[in-house]
Design an enzyme around this catalytic site. Structure first.
Site, PDB file in Angstrom:
ATOM      1  CG  HIS A 167      30.935 -10.170   0.721  1.00 21.35           C
ATOM      2  ND1 HIS A 167      29.992  -9.770  -0.200  1.00 21.35           N
ATOM      3  CD2 HIS A 167      31.478 -11.307   0.229  1.00 21.35           C
ATOM      4  CE1 HIS A 167      29.954 -10.636  -1.199  1.00 21.35           C
ATOM      5  NE2 HIS A 167      30.863 -11.568  -0.969  1.00 21.35           N
ATOM      6  CE1 TYR A 171      34.567 -17.170   0.908  1.00 21.87           C
ATOM      7  CE2 TYR A 171      33.180 -18.710   2.102  1.00 21.87           C
ATOM      8  CZ  TYR A 171      33.383 -17.873   1.033  1.00 21.87           C
ATOM      9  OH  TYR A 171      32.401 -17.731   0.088  1.00 21.87           O
TER      10      TYR A 171
END
EC number: 1.11.1.-
Length: 330
Positions: free
Chosen positions: A59, A322
């Site tokens: 992203h 993450y």
């Protein structure tokens, strides 16, 4: 270098109320590092180090903005979540495209929205996509999908021929038209969470964001007239006049629904609870926390009292992955 790495990790874990996790992702034989390498397309040391230099991430193309969340006051009749008893809660949002390409075209169909809702004492984060269909139900299949798609058409065809969940995902995306705005897209939390009721029962559910202005898709003719970077300017211009608004629902599972496999869709007849509305109006866009929101992580298992993660392996792998990606970008 190792000391610095773990100082960063410790700081993140403190901020997100997480303990430092083992490199092994639960029952999967894949480590956090291998999962992130598969997503980033960095299968060896040389590519991994090159990726760190350019702060490679999924992203990659995206931007931050802000607004607020207004909870539905009637929700406490059905769920016991004190967090939603507040009247108005600050929201920081990041809208993005999928993949590691900073220059990805906005003309593709994928739309992604991540939110941080920061209450007085607790927080709630969301990581959502405009597809309710997910491509893998376990970490082995997730890893395989990421590796194969980076092999181009041959790898994609292998997935179609050998992985039914991946085929279902590709079939869905193939017929999904690009929306005219981030504001005109629905967003889905494909993973399940566990919600406490006033009777101390537990019900499973999934998040759904529906745009109040409706879903507006672009025709190929309309799409051809737009630049590859139209989405950011469109949203930021739109919210100068009026907020972009979504209704947030929890779609509840019934007794026999599969809650730990994000590839399994629940029937449209399932009950939905209105949690509240998200308003994106840019009211805090000049603040540093908004401007730099893309540098941190959106932790989907940072949850207030009354909400807990399900045993979905994809959900429970998100935060350590993450964090690993965050560390590599430092």
């Amino acid at each position: 270098m190792a000391t610095h790495r773990y100082q960063i990790l410790s700081k993140i874990c403190l901020l997100t109320s997480l303990s430092i996790l083992s490199s092994s992702l639960y029952a999967s034989e894949k480590t956090v590092q291998e999962i992130v390498d598969a997503v980033n397309g960095t299968p060896d040391l040389a590519s991994r180090e090159a990726g760190k230099k350019v702060k490679l991430r999924n992203h990659a193309k995206g931007f931050c903005t802000s607004g607020y969340f207004a909870p539905n006051p009637k929700l406490n009749e059905q769920l016991a979540i004190p967090f939603f008893n507040q009247s108005k809660i600050d929201v920081t949002a990041r809208f993005s495209m999928g993949g590691t390409n900073l220059h990805a075209s906005d003309k593709t169909s994928g739309r992604f929205m991540s939110l941080k809702i920061d209450g007085d004492k607790e927080n709630l984060n969301f990581v959502t996509t405009n597809s309710p269909v997910f491509f893998a139900g376990n970490l082995e299949d997730f890893f395989t999908f990421q590796v194969k798609v980076k092999q181009g058409p041959e790898g994609k065809q292998w997935l179609i021929d050998n992985k039914p969940d991946a085929k279902a995902f590709f079939d869905f995306v193939k017929q999904l038209p690009p929306t005219a705005s981030f504001a005109n897209s629905p967003y889905f939390g494909v993973n399940s969470f566990l919600f406490t009721t006033p009777n101390n029962d537990v019900v499973a559910g999934r998040w759904i964001f529906e745009p109040v202005d409706g879903v507006v898709n672009l025709s190929q003719t309309q799409l051809a007239e737009l630049a590859d970077d139209f989405l950011k300017d469109e949203l930021l211009t739109r919210i100068k006049d009026k907020p972009a608004v979504w209704n947030l629902f929890i779609k509840l599972a019934e007794k026999d629904d599969e809650i730990n496999d994000p590839t399994v869709l629940w029937p449209e007849t399932r009950q939905r609870l209105l949690v509240g509305q998200v308003f994106i109006n840019g009211e805090r866009d000049t603040e540093l926390t908004t401007q730099e929101c893309g540098k941190g992580i959106f932790n989907p298992v940072l949850l207030p009292k009354g909400i807990a993660p399900s045993a979905d392996p994809i959900l429970n792998a998100r935060t350590p992955a993450y964090i690993e990606s965050f560390i590599r970008r430092q």
